[in-house]
Design an enzyme around this catalytic site. Sequence first.
Site, mmCIF file in Angstrom:
data_model
loop_
_atom_site.group_PDB
_atom_site.id
_atom_site.type_symbol
_atom_site.label_atom_id
_atom_site.label_comp_id
_atom_site.label_asym_id
_atom_site.label_seq_id
_atom_site.Cartn_x
_atom_site.Cartn_y
_atom_site.Cartn_z
ATOM 1 C CG HIS A 294 -2.010 -0.990 1.195
ATOM 2 N ND1 HIS A 294 -2.338 -1.793 2.271
ATOM 3 C CD2 HIS A 294 -2.869 -1.318 0.198
ATOM 4 C CE1 HIS A 294 -3.358 -2.561 1.944
ATOM 5 N NE2 HIS A 294 -3.695 -2.297 0.691
ATOM 6 C CG PHE A 468 4.634 0.843 7.637
ATOM 7 C CD1 PHE A 468 5.775 1.445 7.124
ATOM 8 C CD2 PHE A 468 3.792 1.599 8.412
ATOM 9 C CE1 PHE A 468 6.072 2.774 7.391
ATOM 10 C CE2 PHE A 468 4.063 2.938 8.691
ATOM 11 C CZ PHE A 468 5.202 3.524 8.176
ATOM 12 C CG HIS A 469 0.133 -2.583 4.923
ATOM 13 N ND1 HIS A 469 -0.964 -1.753 4.714
ATOM 14 C CD2 HIS A 469 0.393 -2.511 6.256
ATOM 15 C CE1 HIS A 469 -1.345 -1.214 5.861
ATOM 16 N NE2 HIS A 469 -0.533 -1.654 6.813
ATOM 17 N N PRO A 470 4.141 -4.679 2.798
ATOM 18 C CG PRO A 470 6.404 -5.014 3.241
ATOM 19 C CD PRO A 470 5.248 -4.153 3.617
#
Length: 545
Positions: A294, A468-470
């Site tokens: 994101h 922070f959503h890999p």
Amino acid sequence: MSDTVDYIVVGAGSAGCVMANRLSASGKHAVCLLEAGPKDSYPWIHIPIGYGKTMFHKVVNWGYYTDPDPNMLDRRIYWPRGRTLGGSSAINGLIYIRGQQRDYDAWAAAGNPGWSWDDCLPYFRKLENNDLGPGPTRGTEGPLNATSIKTPHPLVQGLIAAAESLGIPHVDDFNTGDQEGVGYYQLTTRNGRRCSTAVAYLRPAQRRPNLRVETDAHAMAVLFEGTRACGVRYRQHGQVRTVRARREVVLCAGALQSPQLLQLSGVGPAALLRQFGIGIVRDLPGVGENLQDHLQIRLIYETARPITTNDQLRTLSGRARIGLEWLLFRSGPLAVGINQGGLFCRVDPASRTPDTQFHFATLSADMAGGKVHPFSGCTYSVCQLRPSSRGHVRLRSADPFEAPSMQPNYLSTELDQRMTVAAVKYARKVASTPPLAGMMKREFRPGPDVRTDDEILHFCREYGATIFHPSGTARMGPASDPMAVVDERLRVHGVTGLRVVDCSIMPTLVSGNTNVPVVMLAERAADFILQDLRQDIRQTQQVAA
């Protein structure tokens, strides 16, 4: 405990702490949990607003940077990741979000039976202790707290009223499956302290004699006998050690390091492995591909009144007041963290469900975790929920201590560009809607000179950053899918005794924050492992009979 155990779990993060607890719960199975970082003893980990102190910490944060992204003006984007017990759940923004029903139904429809919303919902309920009370979609007996923000803030109240006037319903619970609405986020906190998976799951399990927790233990490779995973090599305090697994190795190292570890161990794209002289255990071209994240776009406003967290943090007396409020009552800004207001909406008329998420913060800074601005400020952070851009994670060398190449390829598709521009426009619309409009003094960033779609897109490329959503780099899918890495029970295709349990298995990114979905994944994976064990025992008994 012996250097041979039943199960090895690599990574004591959002998933690993869950796995360690559930696999060791019966007392029958010896479990070893390996964590590259230290114990979670740094005090700011446990204070919700301490997110700002851990964002750039040299010990408890890996502090990664992506490769220069050609779609982001060749910028290298900072990617923080947790490096301590609790992993990223020890340093994240604490937002308690599951995603939408359509996310999980899409996983199942893509050839992953058992992963629909209805299949996952019992596990979401199992993991949570929700202060909203029991309900058809809520649980109250789980280890992980979902805590509501009790004290209203005038800026969040203004956000709610403005969004309602635009047709967005006011909700108390974003996690019923449809998600659309505006309100206060629930947080993974307990009594004003962070409730990481280390607190929720690992602490209750650590005294079990069959659970061994090794910190400062950096996994270097999964060991194989033929195509069976049989152990892990790791470095601890300068010494290389080995622990062997009688049954399974479970990778919970996250969407960046799980694919890196697979590649280092000979499981991945054959051409890439040959490039670094790594022997091929299994050619799986999908390992490290399908990277999704994101992209966060932060709009910053100066407010008309000094009612922001900026104002409280700017003076010694203000910091003392909020410190005392936390010490005496476990309340106030220190107990809440950064983002309080949430908004899920549709900026594309063609969207059937929310396509954009707001994180509304009563403070402002140039970047997440940065120093607050010297004025009264707030932040409208927006992100497109289901990006179509895809990147990759690949080895730079055969050195397990060198960070991999990470290329997110943000905004590389026309859809993502259009949706992100529309999200910025919608954020401006919300900010200019009463009563919120009367609370804003000026738009600090991007500023009034940025008006056209091209100018907005350039702003997004110049200032956009990870939220922070890999995810997605060891994606779940059937064996017929050449890019799938794990099956529907999270077993790595083509080898035995090895699973991946973290964000990397997501075929597509969920619509929102990823911490709670990963806890659900781990709860399910633990059941898979124990079910498979019982099935193996029954088959052995039948053969013996």
